[in-house]
Design a protein around this motif. Structure first.
Motif, PDB file in Angstrom:
ATOM      1  N   GLY A  57       0.790  -1.231   0.000  1.00 57.50           N
ATOM      2  CA  GLY A  57       0.000   0.000   0.000  1.00 57.50           C
ATOM      3  C   GLY A  57       0.815   1.269   0.000  1.00 57.50           C
ATOM      4  O   GLY A  57       0.401   2.265   0.585  1.00 57.50           O
ATOM      5  N   SER A  59       1.484   3.447  -2.366  1.00 54.70           N
ATOM      6  CA  SER A  59       0.867   4.586  -3.057  1.00 54.70           C
ATOM      7  C   SER A  59      -0.143   5.302  -2.168  1.00 54.70           C
ATOM      8  O   SER A  59      -0.119   6.522  -2.048  1.00 54.70           O
ATOM      9  CB  SER A  59       0.170   4.116  -4.341  1.00 54.70           C
ATOM     10  OG  SER A  59       1.107   3.561  -5.222  1.00 54.70           O
ATOM     11  N   ALA A  60      -1.021   4.551  -1.544  1.00 57.23           N
ATOM     12  CA  ALA A  60      -2.029   5.157  -0.669  1.00 57.23           C
ATOM     13  C   ALA A  60      -1.377   5.830   0.531  1.00 57.23           C
ATOM     14  O   ALA A  60      -1.777   6.931   0.929  1.00 57.23           O
ATOM     15  CB  ALA A  60      -3.022   4.103  -0.207  1.00 57.23           C
ATOM     16  N   ALA A  61      -0.366   5.187   1.084  1.00 62.14           N
ATOM     17  CA  ALA A  61       0.324   5.776   2.231  1.00 62.14           C
ATOM     18  C   ALA A  61       1.043   7.067   1.846  1.00 62.14           C
ATOM     19  O   ALA A  61       1.041   8.036   2.605  1.00 62.14           O
ATOM     20  CB  ALA A  61       1.311   4.770   2.816  1.00 62.14           C
ATOM     21  N   LEU A  63       0.206   9.158  -0.611  1.00 63.48           N
ATOM     22  CA  LEU A  63      -0.807  10.202  -0.797  1.00 63.48           C
ATOM     23  C   LEU A  63      -1.323  10.709   0.546  1.00 63.48           C
ATOM     24  O   LEU A  63      -1.512  11.914   0.732  1.00 63.48           O
ATOM     25  CB  LEU A  63      -1.959   9.678  -1.653  1.00 63.48           C
ATOM     26  CG  LEU A  63      -1.613   9.420  -3.120  1.00 63.48           C
ATOM     27  CD1 LEU A  63      -2.791   8.763  -3.829  1.00 63.48           C
ATOM     28  CD2 LEU A  63      -1.222  10.697  -3.813  1.00 63.48           C
ATOM     29  N   GLY A  64      -1.541   9.809   1.484  1.00 62.03           N
ATOM     30  CA  GLY A  64      -1.981  10.224   2.819  1.00 62.03           C
ATOM     31  C   GLY A  64      -0.941  11.065   3.525  1.00 62.03           C
ATOM     32  O   GLY A  64      -1.275  12.055   4.197  1.00 62.03           O
ATOM     33  N   ALA A  93      -0.766  12.802  -7.006  1.00 59.20           N
ATOM     34  CA  ALA A  93      -1.476  11.580  -7.391  1.00 59.20           C
ATOM     35  C   ALA A  93      -1.074  11.133  -8.790  1.00 59.20           C
ATOM     36  O   ALA A  93      -0.887   9.932  -9.039  1.00 59.20           O
ATOM     37  CB  ALA A  93      -2.987  11.793  -7.309  1.00 59.20           C
ATOM     38  N   THR A 100       3.689   4.049 -10.137  1.00 62.59           N
ATOM     39  CA  THR A 100       3.061   2.752  -9.891  1.00 62.59           C
ATOM     40  C   THR A 100       2.954   1.961 -11.186  1.00 62.59           C
ATOM     41  O   THR A 100       3.173   0.751 -11.200  1.00 62.59           O
ATOM     42  CB  THR A 100       1.666   2.937  -9.269  1.00 62.59           C
ATOM     43  OG1 THR A 100       1.808   3.639  -8.036  1.00 62.59           O
ATOM     44  CG2 THR A 100       0.984   1.610  -9.007  1.00 62.59           C
TER      45      THR A 100
END
Length: 123
Positions: A57, A59-61, A63-64, A93, A100
């Motif tokens: 994860g 990418s999500a981390a 962005l967060g 993003a 990614t």
């Protein structure tokens, strides 16, 4: 995980929160909203570190974490409008998506169209 986090990233986040509260008690001029923003940013950054280390994860981390850092900067006086924040998040993003794409492979090979017989093979 590196020795710094060991198996307890939540423990380190608790330490960050306590250090911020202690510094505030001894004269650091930080509001409760700023304390919450610091803790949120720390949580996002530790989450990013854990995701990178665990290869899960990311990418999500990322962005967060960027979103939390922007919130922290705005909380400390960065004068960005909501539109400016959205544009920066969109840029991040897009960059993450491009990165990614280079890291992901399809789980199955591409299907090739059936070969058409050549005119030479018909004769």
């Amino acid at each position: 995980m590196p020795k710094l986090f060991g198996r307890e990233p939540a423990l380190w986040l608790g330490l960050v929160a306590i250090v911020v509260k202690t510094l505030t008690a001894f004269g650091l001029n930080v509001t409760s909203d700023q304390q919450a923003t610091i803790n949120a940013a720390a949580a996002a950054l530790v989450g990013l570190a854990v995701a990178v280390i665990a290869h899960d994860g990311v990418s999500a981390a990322l962005l967060g974490a960027v979103q939390a850092v922007i919130a922290l900067a705005v909380g400390y006086g960065l004068h960005w409008s909501a539109d400016q924040q959205a544009v920066v998040m969109s840029l991040v993003a897009a960059a993450v998506a491009m990165w990614t794409r280079t890291q992901v492979t399809a789980p199955v090979p591409a299907v090739l169209p059936p070969a058409t017989p050549s005119t030479a093979s018909r004769e």
